[in-house]
Design an enzyme around this catalytic site. Structure first.
Site: not given
Length: 290
Positions: A204, A244
Site C-alpha cells: 500500500k 491479506r
C-alpha cells in the site's frame, strides 16, 4: 490470505491475472506457497478507481471462484455488492471480504445473515474515487474502533452473529500515510474488542512513502514486499487473525518467525531452564544469597 485480482487496473499487478485461466493458475500457486485462503476480487479499490457494472464484476469473479473451489481451494470473495457476494457463496466461497463494511450496499447484511458466511467488515468512508477527501480524524484508532462498532450493531440488527464477523481497520482507505501507523502500532486495542482482525497492508501507498528514495519518489508497489513482510511479522505477534498479501512466501516466513519468537519468550513448562539459571547464578556468586 493470498490476493487474486481479476481486474485490468490493479495498483499492485497491473492486470497480470485478469483472465480467468491466469487468475486460477495464480491462485493455485499462492495456495502451494502457503496461503490459507484465496481472496478473489473483480473490482479495483485503488485510489481513484471507478466502479465497474455489477454484471461485469460477476463475469470476472464467478468463473474464478468456481474453478478454485472445484480444485479444493478455500476462497473468499472481495466485493462490496450483495449480489456478487451471494453468487460467490452459492458457488462455494467461504468468506465475504467487504471493504465497505456493508455501507456500499444495504442488502449486504441480509445476505450475510441468510447465508451464515464469515464476513470481513472493513472500516470505510467512501468509494475509491472520493476516499482521499474523507480522511478527517480526531484520533484515528478511536474513530476507527467507534465506526466499526457501528457497523457491528447494524450487522447484529440484521441477524448476523458475532462469530461470523472479522474486522479490518482499512489501512489506506480514507487514511493518508501517517494515519496508518497508529492503527498498526495500536493493533492490540483493535484485537481487544474481541473480534478476529484482518490486516491488509500489502504494497500500500503508506509503505511506498516510507520507502521513498532521496528525492521523495515513493517506492513502486513491487518494491514494497519486504516492508509488507515486516508488517506481517509484527501483526502476527500482536494478535492479527490474518494478513491479506500479494507475496505469500515472504509473509508465510514472517509468520513462522513471529511464532518461533513468541514461543521462545518463555521457557516451556517443565523444561528446567529456570533451575539451570538459578544454578548458574549460584556458581557466579559463590552461594545462594543475593
Amino acid at each position: 490470505m493470498g490476493v487474486v485480482n481479476v481486474t485490468p487496473d490493479s495498483f499492485s499487478d497491473g492486470g497480470r491475472w485478469y483472465t480467468p485461466a491466469a487468475a486460477v493458475a495464480h491462485g493455485l500457486t499462492l495456495l502451494e506457497q502457503g496461503a490459507d485462503l484465496l481472496d478473489v476480487g473483480g473490482e479495483s479499490t485503488r485510489p481513484g478507481a471507478r466502479r465497474v457494472p455489477v454484471d461485469e464484476e460477476l463475469q470476472r469473479v464467478l468463473p474464478v471462484v468456481e474453478a478454485l473451489v472445484d480444485r479444493g481451494a478455500p476462497v473468499s470473495v472481495d466485493t462490496t455488492r450483495a449480489q456478487v457476494a451471494r453468487a460467490a457463496v452459492d458457488r462455494g466461497a467461504v468468506l465475504v471480504n467487504d471493504v465497505s463494511g456493508g455501507l456500499a450496499d444495504d442488502d449486504m447484511a441480509r445476505v450475510i445473515a441468510e447465508t451464515g458466511v464469515t464476513y470481513v467488515a472493513m472500516h470505510w468512508r467512501g468509494h475509491a474515487d472520493v476516499m482521499d477527501e474523507l480522511a478527517d480524524y480526531d484520533d484515528v484508532v478511536t474513530d476507527v474502533r467507534h465506526e466499526l462498532a457501528q457497523r457491528r450493531a447494524v450487522l447484529r440488527s440484521h441477524g448476523v452473529h458475532d462469530d461470523q464477523v472479522v474486522l479490518d481497520p482499512g489501512l489506506g482507505f480514507a487514511k493518508p500515510g501517517a494515519s496508518n501507523w497508529p492503527l498498526l502500532a495500536r493493533l492490540p486495542e483493535l484485537v481487544a474488542d474481541g473480534f478476529p482482525v484482518l490486516v491488509g497492508a500489502s504494497r500500500k501507498r503508506f509503505l511506498g512513502h516510507l520507502l521513498a528514495d532521496a528525492d521523495g519518489t515513493p517506492a513502486p508497489p513491487l518494491a514494497r514486499d519486504g516492508a509488507t513482510a515486516a508488517v506481517t511479522a509484527l501483526a502476527a505477534v500482536h494478535g492479527a487473525w490474518c494478513v491479506r498479501v500479494h507475496d505469500v512466501p515472504a509473509s508465510v516466513d514472517a509468520v513462522r518467525v513471529a511464532a518461533a519468537w513468541q514461543s521462545a519468550q518463555q521457557p516451556a513448562p517443565g523444561s528446567g531452564v529456570d533451575d539451570e539459571l538459578a544454578v548458574d547464578d549460584e556458581a557466579r556468586t559463590g552461594g545462594t544469597g543475593p
